[in-house]
Write a protein that holds these residues in place. Structure first.
Motif, PDB file in Angstrom:
ATOM      1  N   ALA A  52      -6.339  -7.391  -3.443  1.00  0.00           N
ATOM      2  CA  ALA A  52      -7.489  -6.550  -3.818  1.00  0.00           C
ATOM      3  C   ALA A  52      -7.262  -5.083  -3.457  1.00  0.00           C
ATOM      4  O   ALA A  52      -7.618  -4.186  -4.222  1.00  0.00           O
ATOM      5  CB  ALA A  52      -8.754  -7.069  -3.141  1.00  0.00           C
ATOM      6  N   VAL A  53      -6.643  -4.839  -2.308  1.00  0.00           N
ATOM      7  CA  VAL A  53      -6.480  -3.469  -1.812  1.00  0.00           C
ATOM      8  C   VAL A  53      -5.265  -2.753  -2.418  1.00  0.00           C
ATOM      9  O   VAL A  53      -5.337  -1.560  -2.709  1.00  0.00           O
ATOM     10  CB  VAL A  53      -6.393  -3.474  -0.262  1.00  0.00           C
ATOM     11  CG1 VAL A  53      -6.028  -2.100   0.283  1.00  0.00           C
ATOM     12  CG2 VAL A  53      -7.700  -3.956   0.331  1.00  0.00           C
ATOM     13  N   PHE A  54      -4.180  -3.478  -2.619  1.00  0.00           N
ATOM     14  CA  PHE A  54      -2.945  -2.844  -3.075  1.00  0.00           C
ATOM     15  C   PHE A  54      -2.561  -3.194  -4.517  1.00  0.00           C
ATOM     16  O   PHE A  54      -2.306  -2.306  -5.320  1.00  0.00           O
ATOM     17  CB  PHE A  54      -1.777  -3.196  -2.143  1.00  0.00           C
ATOM     18  CG  PHE A  54      -1.974  -2.736  -0.738  1.00  0.00           C
ATOM     19  CD1 PHE A  54      -1.918  -1.400  -0.410  1.00  0.00           C
ATOM     20  CD2 PHE A  54      -2.234  -3.654   0.268  1.00  0.00           C
ATOM     21  CE1 PHE A  54      -2.111  -0.966   0.888  1.00  0.00           C
ATOM     22  CE2 PHE A  54      -2.432  -3.233   1.574  1.00  0.00           C
ATOM     23  CZ  PHE A  54      -2.370  -1.890   1.884  1.00  0.00           C
ATOM     24  N   THR A  55      -2.487  -4.479  -4.819  1.00  0.00           N
ATOM     25  CA  THR A  55      -1.968  -4.891  -6.123  1.00  0.00           C
ATOM     26  C   THR A  55      -2.898  -4.485  -7.259  1.00  0.00           C
ATOM     27  O   THR A  55      -2.432  -3.888  -8.245  1.00  0.00           O
ATOM     28  CB  THR A  55      -1.722  -6.419  -6.158  1.00  0.00           C
ATOM     29  OG1 THR A  55      -0.976  -6.793  -5.005  1.00  0.00           O
ATOM     30  CG2 THR A  55      -0.968  -6.817  -7.409  1.00  0.00           C
ATOM     31  N   ALA A  56      -4.169  -4.805  -7.158  1.00  0.00           N
ATOM     32  CA  ALA A  56      -5.099  -4.503  -8.256  1.00  0.00           C
ATOM     33  C   ALA A  56      -5.149  -3.001  -8.573  1.00  0.00           C
ATOM     34  O   ALA A  56      -5.024  -2.612  -9.740  1.00  0.00           O
ATOM     35  CB  ALA A  56      -6.490  -5.057  -7.954  1.00  0.00           C
ATOM     36  N   PRO A  57      -5.304  -2.118  -7.569  1.00  0.00           N
ATOM     37  CA  PRO A  57      -5.282  -0.683  -7.894  1.00  0.00           C
ATOM     38  C   PRO A  57      -3.942  -0.236  -8.490  1.00  0.00           C
ATOM     39  O   PRO A  57      -3.915   0.600  -9.397  1.00  0.00           O
ATOM     40  CB  PRO A  57      -5.531   0.008  -6.548  1.00  0.00           C
ATOM     41  CG  PRO A  57      -6.211  -1.008  -5.714  1.00  0.00           C
ATOM     42  CD  PRO A  57      -5.670  -2.337  -6.164  1.00  0.00           C
ATOM     43  N   ALA A  58      -2.829  -0.792  -7.996  1.00  0.00           N
ATOM     44  CA  ALA A  58      -1.517  -0.421  -8.536  1.00  0.00           C
ATOM     45  C   ALA A  58      -1.407  -0.817 -10.004  1.00  0.00           C
ATOM     46  O   ALA A  58      -0.822  -0.080 -10.805  1.00  0.00           O
ATOM     47  CB  ALA A  58      -0.395  -1.065  -7.720  1.00  0.00           C
ATOM     48  N   VAL A  59      -1.960  -1.962 -10.370  1.00  0.00           N
ATOM     49  CA  VAL A  59      -1.940  -2.404 -11.766  1.00  0.00           C
ATOM     50  C   VAL A  59      -2.671  -1.387 -12.642  1.00  0.00           C
ATOM     51  O   VAL A  59      -2.179  -0.980 -13.693  1.00  0.00           O
ATOM     52  CB  VAL A  59      -2.580  -3.808 -11.910  1.00  0.00           C
ATOM     53  CG1 VAL A  59      -2.861  -4.142 -13.360  1.00  0.00           C
ATOM     54  CG2 VAL A  59      -1.680  -4.860 -11.287  1.00  0.00           C
ATOM     55  N   VAL A  60      -3.840  -0.971 -12.201  1.00  0.00           N
ATOM     56  CA  VAL A  60      -4.638  -0.012 -12.978  1.00  0.00           C
ATOM     57  C   VAL A  60      -3.910   1.321 -13.095  1.00  0.00           C
ATOM     58  O   VAL A  60      -3.789   1.879 -14.191  1.00  0.00           O
ATOM     59  CB  VAL A  60      -6.042   0.174 -12.348  1.00  0.00           C
ATOM     60  CG1 VAL A  60      -6.811   1.294 -13.028  1.00  0.00           C
ATOM     61  CG2 VAL A  60      -6.826  -1.138 -12.401  1.00  0.00           C
ATOM     62  N   VAL A  61      -3.413   1.836 -11.980  1.00  0.00           N
ATOM     63  CA  VAL A  61      -2.696   3.124 -11.992  1.00  0.00           C
ATOM     64  C   VAL A  61      -1.453   3.025 -12.862  1.00  0.00           C
ATOM     65  O   VAL A  61      -1.153   3.937 -13.647  1.00  0.00           O
ATOM     66  CB  VAL A  61      -2.358   3.590 -10.557  1.00  0.00           C
ATOM     67  CG1 VAL A  61      -1.445   4.801 -10.575  1.00  0.00           C
ATOM     68  CG2 VAL A  61      -3.636   3.886  -9.783  1.00  0.00           C
ATOM     69  N   GLN A  62      -0.729   1.907 -12.757  1.00  0.00           N
ATOM     70  CA  GLN A  62       0.480   1.713 -13.560  1.00  0.00           C
ATOM     71  C   GLN A  62       0.149   1.786 -15.050  1.00  0.00           C
ATOM     72  O   GLN A  62       0.832   2.470 -15.816  1.00  0.00           O
ATOM     73  CB  GLN A  62       1.085   0.339 -13.211  1.00  0.00           C
ATOM     74  CG  GLN A  62       2.391   0.061 -13.868  1.00  0.00           C
ATOM     75  CD  GLN A  62       3.502   0.933 -13.334  1.00  0.00           C
ATOM     76  OE1 GLN A  62       3.519   1.295 -12.177  1.00  0.00           O
ATOM     77  NE2 GLN A  62       4.426   1.280 -14.171  1.00  0.00           N
ATOM     78  N   PHE A  63      -0.873   1.083 -15.462  1.00  0.00           N
ATOM     79  CA  PHE A  63      -1.252   1.046 -16.871  1.00  0.00           C
ATOM     80  C   PHE A  63      -1.715   2.422 -17.369  1.00  0.00           C
ATOM     81  O   PHE A  63      -1.243   2.914 -18.391  1.00  0.00           O
ATOM     82  CB  PHE A  63      -2.351   0.001 -17.075  1.00  0.00           C
ATOM     83  CG  PHE A  63      -2.739  -0.196 -18.505  1.00  0.00           C
ATOM     84  CD1 PHE A  63      -1.874  -0.822 -19.390  1.00  0.00           C
ATOM     85  CD2 PHE A  63      -3.963   0.255 -18.972  1.00  0.00           C
ATOM     86  CE1 PHE A  63      -2.233  -1.009 -20.718  1.00  0.00           C
ATOM     87  CE2 PHE A  63      -4.318   0.077 -20.291  1.00  0.00           C
ATOM     88  CZ  PHE A  63      -3.455  -0.552 -21.170  1.00  0.00           C
ATOM     89  N   VAL A  64      -2.607   3.039 -16.624  1.00  0.00           N
ATOM     90  CA  VAL A  64      -3.175   4.329 -17.033  1.00  0.00           C
ATOM     91  C   VAL A  64      -2.095   5.415 -17.069  1.00  0.00           C
ATOM     92  O   VAL A  64      -1.991   6.168 -18.044  1.00  0.00           O
ATOM     93  CB  VAL A  64      -4.347   4.738 -16.111  1.00  0.00           C
ATOM     94  CG1 VAL A  64      -4.781   6.182 -16.343  1.00  0.00           C
ATOM     95  CG2 VAL A  64      -5.518   3.789 -16.301  1.00  0.00           C
ATOM     96  N   THR A  65      -1.274   5.483 -16.023  1.00  0.00           N
ATOM     97  CA  THR A  65      -0.248   6.538 -16.003  1.00  0.00           C
ATOM     98  C   THR A  65       0.822   6.289 -17.067  1.00  0.00           C
ATOM     99  O   THR A  65       1.351   7.245 -17.634  1.00  0.00           O
ATOM    100  CB  THR A  65       0.413   6.672 -14.620  1.00  0.00           C
ATOM    101  OG1 THR A  65       0.988   5.420 -14.226  1.00  0.00           O
ATOM    102  CG2 THR A  65      -0.594   7.156 -13.573  1.00  0.00           C
TER     103      THR A  65
END
Length: 156
Positions: A52-65
C-alpha cells in the motif's frame, strides 16, 4: 515539468516497483517456508502495508510518468515498444491485484491459525500456491518492461 525531472521520476518509480516487488516476494516466501503461522501472519501484515505504501504509489507514478514522457517526446502510444510495455503493464497489474488480495487472505488465515492454536489450513496452502504462480508472470512482465525501456526496439 522538464524532461530530465520526469525521466528521473519514471526511473525512480520503476526502481521502487521492482525493489519492493522483489523484497515483498522474498520475505513473504521465506515466511511461508517457515511454516510458522505467527511468523507468516506478522510478515504478511508488513507485506500488505508495504504494497500500500510503496508498490501502489510506484505503479501510479510509473504509469503517469510513462504516458507523460511519451507525450513530451511526441511518441505515439502505438509505437511497438510503448504498446508492448503497456500490454505488459496490464498483465502485471492483472497478476498483482489478485496477489495483493491473496496476501491479505494469507495474513488472515495465518492469524486465525495462531489464535486457534491450529496448524495452517489447506486453504492457506492453496492461497499461497496461487500467490506463487501469479507472481511469475508479473515478475517476467516487469523484467520485459525494463528491457523495452532500455532497448526501445522498433518492432516488426
Amino acid at each position: 515539468m522538464d524532461y530530465l525531472t520526469l525521466k528521473w521520476m519514471h526511473i525512480l518509480s520503476s526502481t521502487a516497483l521492482m525493489g519492493t516487488g522483489l523484497g515483498i516476494a522474498f520475505f513473504m516466501w521465506m515466511a511461508h517456508l517457515s511454516c510458522d503461522a505467527r511468523n507468516i501472519a506478522a510478515t504478511a501484515r508488513i507485506v500488505v502495508i508495504a504494497d500500500a505504501v510503496f508498490t501502489a504509489p510506484a505503479v501510479v507514478v510509473q504509469f503517469v510518468t510513462g504516458l507523460w514522457l511519451a507525450k513530451l517526446l511526441h511518441l505515439p502510444l502505438g509505437t511497438f515498444w510503448i504498446k508492448t510495455a503497456l500490454i505488459l503493464f496490464v498483465v502485471t497489474g492483472a497478476c498483482w491485484l489478485p496477489v495483493v488480495w491473496l496476501q491479505i487472505k494469507a495474513r488472515d488465515l495465518a492469524r486465525q491459525a495462531v489464535i486457534a492454536g491450529a496448524p495452517l489450513s489447506p486453504v492457506y496452502r492453496r492461497v499461497m500456491r496461487w500467490w506463487f504462480w501469479l507472481g511469475w508472470p508479473a515478475f517476467i512482465s516487469v523484467i520485459a518492461i525494463f528491457w523495452l525501456m532500455v532497448h526501445k526496439p522498433l518492432g516488426v
